[in-house]
Enzyme design. Structure first.
Site, short mmCIF file in Angstrom:
data_model
loop_
_atom_site.label_atom_id
_atom_site.label_comp_id
_atom_site.label_asym_id
_atom_site.label_seq_id
_atom_site.Cartn_x
_atom_site.Cartn_y
_atom_site.Cartn_z
N SER A 126 0.84 -1.18 0.00
CA SER A 126 0.00 0.00 0.00
C SER A 126 0.88 1.24 0.00
O SER A 126 1.80 1.37 0.81
CB SER A 126 -0.91 0.00 1.24
OG SER A 126 -1.66 1.18 1.31
N GLY A 127 0.61 2.17 -0.92
CA GLY A 127 1.42 3.38 -1.03
C GLY A 127 2.55 3.27 -2.01
O GLY A 127 3.30 4.24 -2.20
N THR A 131 -2.15 1.85 -7.88
CA THR A 131 -3.32 2.47 -8.50
C THR A 131 -2.91 3.51 -9.53
O THR A 131 -3.49 3.59 -10.62
CB THR A 131 -4.21 3.12 -7.41
OG1 THR A 131 -4.59 2.13 -6.46
CG2 THR A 131 -5.44 3.75 -8.03
N ASN A 176 -0.72 5.25 3.14
CA ASN A 176 -1.14 5.84 1.88
C ASN A 176 -2.46 6.55 2.10
O ASN A 176 -3.38 6.01 2.71
CB ASN A 176 -1.31 4.73 0.82
CG ASN A 176 -1.64 5.27 -0.55
OD1 ASN A 176 -1.66 6.48 -0.76
ND2 ASN A 176 -1.89 4.39 -1.49
N SER A 179 -5.30 4.53 -0.38
CA SER A 179 -4.90 3.12 -0.47
C SER A 179 -6.07 2.28 -0.97
O SER A 179 -7.19 2.37 -0.47
CB SER A 179 -4.46 2.62 0.91
OG SER A 179 -4.17 1.24 0.85
N SER A 180 -5.83 1.46 -1.99
CA SER A 180 -6.86 0.53 -2.48
C SER A 180 -7.02 -0.59 -1.46
O SER A 180 -6.07 -1.30 -1.14
CB SER A 180 -6.44 -0.06 -3.83
OG SER A 180 -6.36 0.94 -4.80
N GLY A 413 0.24 -6.29 -2.39
CA GLY A 413 1.49 -7.02 -2.31
C GLY A 413 1.54 -7.82 -1.00
O GLY A 413 0.60 -7.79 -0.19
N GLU A 415 1.97 -8.74 2.67
CA GLU A 415 1.81 -7.87 3.84
C GLU A 415 2.19 -8.62 5.12
O GLU A 415 1.82 -9.78 5.31
CB GLU A 415 0.35 -7.39 3.98
CG GLU A 415 -0.05 -6.39 2.92
CD GLU A 415 -1.41 -5.79 3.19
OE1 GLU A 415 -1.77 -4.83 2.47
OE2 GLU A 415 -2.11 -6.25 4.11
#
Length: 1043
Positions: A126-127, A131, A176, A179-180, A413, A415
C-alpha cells in the site's frame, strides 16, 4: 522532462530514443537500467544500491528483463505528457529508457501483432503506486489508441470508473492517503483496429473490516466522508445525516476525519459526475446512498439490557432511517424484526458483545454486497455487445468475435503487520499463487526464447513455492479444508479448537509452526493463539482470534425483503431458502483466486513491481531497510536469479552490429554479408571466449555483464578516433561540395544569361513587328501589318470570351477593330439569339403568360398613363375575386362560359352618376356586370368598340358599345383599383389592344341615343369624384409624374 546529459538522442521525425546501452558508460553514477546487467546479481545490497542511484537521479523505473520495477517518487514528474506517450509509441521495448508507457506499448503491440490476449500484473505494498500505475496505463491507451464517437464513450467510462471505485474501495491508511482496499482485475477489450470497445472488472477481497473498525490515524472508505462533506443539505436531511463525521461511530475510531491532502467536497463532485458518465440512473444513485447512510445509522445503533435481562436496541431514531432500506412494512414491531435479522444465526438471546458483533457483521455484509453490485453495474456500462463476460461458473472467452483483451491486475502485495488477521492471510496466499505463476511463466518465456533461437536450455534451480500453496489449499489436508471442517463440526467450534486441529494435521510440515510445535527460541516469537507460515517472502504470524466468525455470517432473511432495489439484488431470497451449505469466506476466496489464475494463464503476462521508498511519503527520501523488506516480499531477487541463470544480455543481430561495428575493421563502416556472419566476425575480433556468448538464429546471447561492459568501454575509447575520422571526412566532403557548388553556380549563371539574351532578342523583334503593324493598320493585309492585325483580332476575341454579355438585357459589346466590324455584328446577333433561346427555355408557362400580359400593358400604357410605372413590378393575378365571392346563381346562368377573370368595380349610372358596387366578370367571349345575383349588363367582345381611360392615376375606364344595338343600354363607366390589369386582360381577351384610348383632359361617352356624357379629369392632391354644374362627371386625381 529534459534528457540527462548521458542520454543520447537518436531517431527521426522528432522522436527521442533513449538507447539503453548509451547509459552503460554512466553506470557508476546512475546505475544500470536493467538489473540483469548487474555484475553481482546475487547481492541484495548491489540490487538496492542500483535502485538508490537511479532514484537519486529521478529515474524511478528499472527493468528486470521484461519486468518493470517502479519506485514511488511521491511527487509529480514531468514524464507523463502526451509528448512522452508519442515517444514510446511503436518503439521497441529495449531501445528506450524504462517507463510504464514502454510496458503499455509493448503489451499493446504484442496484442495487435500476435493476436493473443495480454495482461499486466501490478503488485506492491500500500502506497507503492499501484493504483497510479494502472491509471497511467489506461490513460496511455485512451490517448494513443484509435477512437470513434461510440468508442469515445467507452473510453470515458473506462477512465471514469476509477474515481467511483476509489471512492467506494479506497481509504486513508497510515501508509497511503488513497490506499486501495480491494484487489482489482480489469479487462480492456479492443477491436481488430486496436480501438477500445469494452471492459470488465473483477474485484477481490474487499477489506470489509474497515467499515466497522479503523486503526488510529486511518479512515473509513472515502465515500462516507465525501457524502457528508459534499452532499447537498436537502439530500443529507432526507438520509437523516448531519454534516459532521464525528457523530458517527464507524467514522471516529481512527480519529482522523479530515486529511490535508484530500478534498472530500471536490471528490464528491467528481464521483457524482463519474456516476452520470458511467450511466447510473438517479434512482440507483439514491438507493446506493441510502445504503451508505444505513451503514452509518447501523453503526450508531446502541444496545442495552431489558427488564428480563435480554439485550435490546435503545436507539429508536436509527431504526426509523434503517427501515427505509430494510422492509417497507416495518411498523411498531420494527425493532424486533431488525434485532431478529441481526441475531438470526444464533440460537438463543444475545449478550451485549454478541449483539455488537452481529451489528458489525451486518454492516460489513451490506457494504460488501453493495460494492459487488457497484462493480457489476459498472461492468454493464462497459459491456460490448459481442462480449461474453465472466459468469459464475465459467471464464470469459476472448476469442469470440474479432476482439482481443489486455487485462490489468492491481492487487495487494505481500503484507506483514504486528497483528495479522484472516485478511492478511488471504492477501499473502494470493501473493504465493501469483509468485508461483510468475516464476513458472518467467521460466517458460525464457525457455521458449532459447528454443526459438536454437540455444540449449539449461534447467534452472529455484525455490518452488508449490509446497506452501499446497499447505493452504490441498484437499482434506490443507489449511482451508481444515477451516471448513471446523466450521461444520457439531457443537460450538472455537478458535482454539481450530488451532489444535491445525497442529494435529499440519504439525509435521516444514512451513507450519505454532507455539506448541516451536522450539525454545522460536516459541517466544509465536503467541499461544497464533500460528506461523513460512512464505517464500518470509515468516508471518497469524492470529486465530475471530477466524471462525469471519467464515459464516448469515444476515440475509430480512434484507432480502427490502424495497431497496440494490439490496434486493444483492441478497437473493434463494440464499435463505436453499438447503445447500454456504461456502466459507476462505473457500470462496480460494475459488475466485483459482479462476483468476486460470484467466492469467490464458494470457501473455507483463509485470510491474511497485516499491515505496519511505513510510513518510516524502519525495527524495530512500529508506534502505524498507526497500530491502519490499524487495524480499516481491520476490525480485528470485526473479533476477532466474533471469540470470542463463544469459544476461541478448540483442538482435542488426542492433548489436549497428552499435559495435566500428570496433572491428572487418565490419566498419558497413557489413555487406549475412548479419550472423557479421556478428561472428565482430565478436571474434573483440576476443569473446566461447563460454561468454552464444549465437542464435536472430540474436546474440552474452552470458556475463562484464563482457558487455568491456565492449561498451571499448566503444567509448574508440569514439574519439571515430569522431576524428568523421570530422576529416566531413571537412573533405564539405570542401569538395563547395568546389562542385562553384562549378554548378557558374554553369547556372551562364545558362540564365543566355536565356535572358534570347528572351530580349525575341521581345525586341515582337515590338518592331507591333510598331510597324500599327503604322500600316489602315492598309490592306500585308506582311508589314499581318502580326498587328492578328494581335488585334486575337485581343478582341479574347476580350469577348472573358467578358461576354451576362444577360439579354446586357447591351454591352466590345468595340471591334475595323477589320472585324462585320464579324462582330454577326457574333453579337448570334450571342443575343442564343441567350434569348436559353432564357425562353428557362421560362415557366405561368411566368410566360405573365410576361405576355406585361408586354401588352407596356404597349398600351407606357409613357401614356401616370400610374403605369407603379404597376410594372406588381404581378397580374389570375382573378381578383375568390371562388367563394362568385354568386352560385350567376355561375349557373353563365352555364358553360367559364369566368376567366373577376374584379370588384364601381359603376356610375348614366343619370346622376350614382356609384354602385358591381363585379366585372370576363369570360372567353363576353364581359358581364353583376349585382349580387343579377346579370345587369352583358357586353360581347365583338360589340365592344373601344376602351377609354385617362392619363392620370385615377381608376376610371369607359367601355364603348354601339348605340344602335338595342341589347346595350349605353357606354359603361367603371372605376377600379387595378385599372391597368383589368384593361390589359379585357383588351387581350377581346382582341382590342389597338382600341384603347388614353385621354388627357376628358372622355366622352354615350348616355342614350343621341346624348353624350363627359368625364373631366383634373390633377389634385387627392382622388375626388363629383357631378359638375354642366352635368359633367368631375374626377380629380393626383398626378404622380407630371409631364
Amino acid at each position: 522532462m529534459s534528457l540527462p546529459p548521458h542520454w543520447k538522442e537518436v531517431g527521426g521525425e522528432g522522436r527521442v530514443h533513449r538507447v539503453m546501452e548509451s547509459t552503460l558508460t554512466a553506470r557508476d553514477r546512475v546505475g544500470v537500467q536493467d538489473f540483469v546487467l548487474l555484475e553481482n546479481y546475487t547481492s541484495e545490497a548491489a540490487f538496492i544500491e542500483n535502485l538508490r542511484r537511479r532514484f537519486g537521479e529521478k529515474l524511478i523505473y528499472t527493468y528486470i528483463g521484461s519486468v518493470l520495477v517502479s519506485v514511488n517518487p511521491y511527487k509529480d514528474l514531468e514524464i507523463y505528457s502526451k509528448a512522452h506517450m508519442e515517444r514510446y509509441r511503436g518503439v521497441s521495448f529495449y531501445e528506450i529508457s524504462p517507463h510504464i508507457y514502454a510496458v503499455s506499448d509493448n503489451t499493446y503491440r504484442a496484442m495487435r501483432t500476435e493476436r493473443r490476449d495480454q495482461c499486466i500484473l501490478i503488485s506492491g505494498e500500500s502506497g507503492a503506486g499501484k493504483t497510479e500505475a494502472s491509471k497511467k496505463i489506461l490513460q496511455y491507451y485512451a490517448t494513443t489508441c484509435p477512437v470513434t464517437d461510440h468508442m469515445s464513450t467507452i473510453r470515458d467510462r473506462l477512465l471514469q470508473s476509477n474515481p467511483v471505485l476509489e471512492a467506494f474501495g479506497n481509504a486513508k491508511t497510515l501508509r497511503n492517503d488513497n490506499s486501495s482496499r480491494f484487489g482489482k482485475y480489469m479487462d480492456v477489450q479492443f477491436d481488430f483496429r486496436g480501438a477500445p470497445i469494452g471492459g470488465h472488472i473483477l474485484n477481490y477481497l474487499l477489506e470489509k473490516s474497515r467499515v466497522v473498525h479503523q486503526n488510529h490515524g486511518e479512515r473509513n472508505f472515502h465515500i462516507f466522508y465525501q457524502l457528508l462533506e459534499g452532499g447537498e443539505q436537502d439530500q443529507l436531511s432526507k438520509l437523516g445525516l448531519e454534516r459532521n463525521a464525528q457523530k458517527y461511530h464507524y467514522l471516529v475510531k481512527g480519529c482522523c476525519p479530515r486529511v490535508s491532502s484530500i478534498n472530500d467536497k471536490s471528490d464528491w463532485k467528481t464521483v457524482r459526475k463519474a456516476l452520470t458518465v458511467i450511466g447510473f440512473h438517479e434512482e440507483e444513485v439514491e438507493d446506493l446512498l441510502n445504503i451508505i447512510a444505513s451503514v452509518l445509522h447501523l453503526g450508531n445503533t446502541q444496545f442495552g439490557e431489558g427488564e428480563d435481562g435480554e439485550t435490546q436496541i435503545t436507539t429508536e431514531p436509527q431504526l426509523t432511517y434503517l427501515s427505509k432500506v430494510r422492509t417497507s412494512n416495518m411498523n411498531s414491531t420494527s425493532s424486533h424484526r431488525l434485532t431478529h435479522s441481526l441475531i438470526l444465526h444464533f440460537k438463543g438471546p444475545l449478550s451485549f458483545e454478541q449483539a455488537v458483533a452481529a451489528r458489525d457483521a451486518l454492516a460489513k455484509a451490506v457494504y460488501g454486497r453493495a460494492f459487488t453490485w457497484l462493480v457489476a453495474k459498472i461492468n454493464q456500462s462497459l459491456a460490448f455487445k459481442w462480449i461474453v463476460f465472466y459468469l459464475q461458473d465459467e471464464v470469459y472467452n476472448s476469442s469470440k468475435g474479432s476482439s482481443s483483451v489486455i487485462g490489468l491486475l492491481d492487487i495487494y502485495g505481500f503484507e506483514v503487520f504486528q497483528h495479522n488477521s484472516f485478511e492478511q492471510f488471504c492477501i499473502n496466499y494470493c501473493n504465493e499463487k501469483l509468485q508461483q505463476l510468475f516464476i513458472k511463466l518467467t521460466l517458460k518465456s525464457e525457455q521458449e526464447e532459447y528454443e526459438a533461437e536454437g540455444i540449449t536450455w539449461e534447467p534452472v534451480k529455484y525455490f518452488d513455492n508449490k509446497i506452501i500453496c499446497d499447505l493452504v489449499e490441498e484437499k482434506h489436508k490443507g489449511f482451508i479444508s481444515i477451516l471448513d471442517e471446523e466450521c461444520l463440526r457439531p457443537g460450538e467450534p472455537s478458535d482454539i479448537s481450530f488451532l489444535e486441529k491445525l497442529e494435529d494435521t499440519l504439525g509435521g510440515h516444514a512451513h507450519f509452526v505454532t507455539h506448541k510445535l516451536a522450539n525454545g527460541k522460536t516459541r517466544k516469537a509465536v503467541g499461544r493463539e497464533e500460528f506461523r507460515l513460512i512464505h517464500y517472502a518470509g515468516e508471518v504470524n497469524y492470529t486465530v482470534n475471530g477466524e471462525l466468525a469471519n467464515q459464516s455470517v448469515n444476515s440475509r432473511t430480512v434484507i432480502c425483503q427490502s424495497d431497496n432495489q440494490i439490496l434486493s439484488q444483492c441478497f437473493h431470497r434463494e440464499e435463505v431458502t436453499t438447503q445447500k451449505r454456504p461456502e466459507t469466506a476462505a473457500t470462496q476466496f480460494k475459488n475466485s483466486l483459482a479462476k483468476l489464475i486460470e484467466i492469467l494463464m490464458s494470457k501473455e503476462p507483463s509485470y510491474v513491481r511497485c516499491i515505496k521508498p519511505n513510510d513518510a511519503k516524502q519525495s527524495g527520501r530512500f529508506d534502505e531497510a524498507l526497500v530491502r523488506h519490499q524487495v524480499k516480499y516481491l520476490g525480485l531477487m528470485e526473479n533476477l536469479r532466474v533471469r540470470r541463470a542463463g544469459f544476461a544480455y541478448r540483442r538482435r543481430y542488426e542492433a548489436f552490429l549497428q552499435r559495435y561495428k566500428s570496433l572491428c575493421p572487418g565490419t566498419w563502416p558497413n557489413w555487406q554479408g549475412r548479419l550472423a556472419d557479421g556478428v561472428a566476425t565482430l565478436v571474434q575480433h573483440l576476443g569473446y571466449k566461447p563460454e561468454e556468448y552464444k549465437l542464435g538464429k536472430t540474436k546474440i546471447f552474452i552470458r556475463f555483464p562484464k563482457t558487455l561492459f568491456t565492449t561498451e568501454d571499448a566503444l567509448e575509447a574508440r569514439r574519439p578516433a571515430l569522431a576524428l575520422t568523421l570530422q576529416t571526412s566531413w571537412r573533405g566532403y564539405r570542401e569538395r561540395a563547395k568546389y562542385h557548388l562553384l562549378v554548378i553556380q557558374s554553369a547556372w549563371r551562364g545558362m540564365k544569361s543566355r536565356r535572358k539574351a534570347r528572351r530580349r532578342r525575341h521581345a525586341a523583334e515582337i515590338i518592331r513587328k507591333f510598331i510597324k503593324g500599327f503604322i500600316y493598320r489602315h492598309y490592306e493585309r500585308c506582311p508589314e501589318n499581318e502580326y498587328f492585325l492578328d494581335h488585334q483580332r486575337f485581343s478582341f476575341l479574347m476580350t469577348l470570351v472573358r467578358n461576354p454579355p451576362k444577360s439579354v438585357l446586357d447591351k454591352s459589346w466590345p468595340v471591334p477593330p475595323p477589320s472585324l466590324t462585320e464579324a462582330s455584328e454577326h457574333l453579337c446577333r448570334l450571342c443575343m439569339q442564343n441567350m434569348m433561346r436559353a432564357y425562353c427555355r428557362r421560362i415557366q408557362p405561368e411566368w410566360k403568360k405573365q410576361m405576355e400580359q406585361k408586354v401588352v400593358a407596356s404597349q398600351i400604357f407606357q409613357d401614356q398613363k401616370d400610374s403605369y410605372p407603379q404597376s410594372v413590378p406588381k404581378l397580374f393575378v389570375a382573378s381578383r375575386l375568390d371562388s367563394e365571392e362568385f354568386n352560385l346563381k350567376v355561375i349557373q346562368t353563365l352555364g358553360n362560359d367559364k369566368v376567366k377573370y373577376g374584379v370588384a368595380v364601381t359603376k356610375y349610372d348614366r343619370r346622376g352618376y350614382k356609384a354602385r358596387p358591381r363585379q366585372l366578370l370576363l369570360t372567353s367571349s363576353f364581359a358581364v356586370l353583376v349585382a349580387e345575383a343579377k346579370l345587369k349588363q352583358r357586353i360581347d367582345y365583338a360589340a365592344l368598340r373601344s376602351i377609354s381611360v385617362s392619363s392620370l392615376t385615377d381608376g376610371f375606364m369607359v367601355l364603348h358599345v354601339p348605340s344602335e344595338d338595342n341589347k346595350q343600354k349605353s357606354d359603361v363607366v367603371l372605376q377600379c383599383d387595378h385599372v391597368i390589369e383589368v384593361v390589359t386582360k379585357l383588351a387581350t381577351m377581346a382582341d382590342k389592344k389597338n382600341k384603347v384610348n388614353i385621354s388627357q383632359d376628358s372622355i366622352k361617352f354615350a348616355v342614350a341615343r343621341g346624348k353624350e356624357g363627359v368625364i373631366d379629369f383634373t390633377s389634385g392632391s387627392e382622388l375626388k369624384v363629383a357631378k359638375g354644374k354642366k352635368g359633367h362627371l368631375l374626377v380629380t386625381a393626383p398626378q404622380l409624374n407630371p409631364r
